[in-house]
Design a protein around this motif. Sequence first.
Motif, short mmCIF file in Angstrom:
data_model
loop_
_atom_site.label_atom_id
_atom_site.label_comp_id
_atom_site.label_asym_id
_atom_site.label_seq_id
_atom_site.Cartn_x
_atom_site.Cartn_y
_atom_site.Cartn_z
N GLY A 72 4.44 -12.57 -15.87
CA GLY A 72 3.20 -11.62 -15.91
C GLY A 72 2.18 -11.49 -14.79
N VAL A 73 2.40 -12.19 -13.67
CA VAL A 73 1.32 -12.52 -12.84
C VAL A 73 2.62 -11.38 -11.72
CG1 VAL A 73 0.82 -13.64 -10.72
CG2 VAL A 73 -0.34 -14.62 -12.74
N GLY A 74 3.42 -11.64 -11.87
CA GLY A 74 4.42 -10.40 -10.85
C GLY A 74 3.90 -8.85 -11.53
N LEU A 75 4.26 -8.89 -12.81
CA LEU A 75 4.85 -7.46 -13.15
C LEU A 75 3.00 -7.01 -13.15
CD1 LEU A 75 6.35 -8.70 -16.52
CD2 LEU A 75 7.61 -7.22 -14.25
N ILE A 76 2.25 -7.75 -13.36
CA ILE A 76 1.24 -7.49 -12.93
C ILE A 76 0.66 -6.75 -11.54
CG2 ILE A 76 -1.57 -7.33 -12.75
CD1 ILE A 76 -0.53 -6.67 -15.75
N ARG A 77 0.78 -8.22 -10.49
CA ARG A 77 0.55 -7.67 -9.40
C ARG A 77 1.89 -5.69 -8.83
NH1 ARG A 77 3.24 -11.06 -6.74
NH2 ARG A 77 1.88 -12.58 -6.56
N ALA A 78 3.14 -5.82 -9.60
CA ALA A 78 3.76 -4.42 -8.84
C ALA A 78 3.47 -3.58 -10.45
CB ALA A 78 5.72 -4.77 -9.67
N LEU A 79 2.67 -3.31 -11.13
CA LEU A 79 2.41 -2.56 -11.33
C LEU A 79 0.63 -1.43 -10.54
CD1 LEU A 79 2.29 -0.06 -14.27
CD2 LEU A 79 0.23 -1.71 -15.08
N CYS A 80 0.48 -2.87 -10.29
CA CYS A 80 -1.32 -2.16 -9.47
C CYS A 80 -0.91 -1.52 -7.83
CB CYS A 80 -2.11 -3.47 -9.46
SG CYS A 80 -2.76 -4.07 -10.65
N ALA A 81 0.42 -2.13 -7.45
CA ALA A 81 1.22 -1.78 -6.54
C ALA A 81 1.50 -0.28 -6.55
CB ALA A 81 1.46 -2.08 -5.90
#
Length: 404
Positions: A72-81
């Motif tokens: 989830g960390v990676g997915l949230i980071r990518a969405l925020c970017a």
Amino acid sequence: MTAKRTFAVVGAGIIGAATARELSRRFPDAEVVVLEKELRVAQHQTGHNSGVVHAGLYYEPGGLKARLCRRGVGLIRALCAEKELPYIECGKLVVALDDAEERRLEDIFDRAVANGVPGARMIGAEEIREIEPHATGIAALHSPSTAIVDYAAITAALIDDVVADGGRIRFGCEVHRLEDRSDGVVLHTSLGEVRADQVVVCAGAQSDRIARRSGGARDPEVVPFFGQYFLLEPAYRDVLSGLVYPVPDPMYPFLGVHLTRRFDGETTVGPNAFLSLSREGYRGLGLDLRDLGEALGSGAFWRFAAHNAPSAVREARTVLSKRFFLREAQKYVPALEGAQATRLTRGIRAQAMDASGRLVDDFAIAHDGRVTHVRNAPSPGATSSMAIAEHIVDAVSARHGLAG
């Protein structure tokens, strides 16, 4: 002409929004509808949390929490970017004040390593001061990748994507129960009946009630715990550059009072954890007689309370006294002595509890025919939301032979 497959998602918190988006992306020819009883998204747990993106320090290696948090960390980071939303890797210290806490901290470090938390390491008193000059302790676990975000904004972005993909959201539509029939699921709502082929219920504090009214198991049941936050006065907003947490007490299931930077630059202290007088009362006394009566009438709750009385007394002091609350934080950041703070709206944790009074620690997702119920998704639920959505849609697809 073959009718479109229809998916309904109950709840527009971050897990419901992420699940609806995953469904709309996985099944672009299907109809996706989100049913939300409030008039806006993220009005409950999602909009009343600390905004922390957890790195995965505490969770049992191999469990759903550990696996889905890291994904989830990676997915949230990518969405925020992608959406140009704030994602600030401010880092976190979990601070030990004595030898017993340091020994417990070593165990947490072992879990962090097993879970693949990037950059996690044990440090001593001198390095604590290098990272956070105002913090104190004999040792700490440093997690440089722990971040802070605006989960309400992320939820809105997820729903925007659902709508852009052709999905719909119906606000002011409260779901009372679901009826799984041979030809699909009927959702009985405050706005009439809604029909769908598959349903995912992400109802947070109401999850057990909807499940029971729909013929599901009584357990686990939700017992609400509130967490009070205080906003430090402006003179102290820069007292920390990141987050400072205590070592969790093994006799109590919550993390304890900690200090958190927010995405807007403010610093908060909290939360404590104490039985809430309601499931959704965020201001004032927050009393709901039905909610309180249900909690106090639960044998599971009293079995839990019997095993946690000493910690409950300590938490009660933080509820009754702001001074005591801030003194707890001063153990880790002595510079807070004399600081003033403003009480914020509280958060309420929808904590699932089994019949024995044991808190359900991991995420709990139950599949019942065409309906999937998210029965427990506490912290790191928001961090893991997009990974939970993948997990749910994978399971629904496999169970029903759906090809995306």
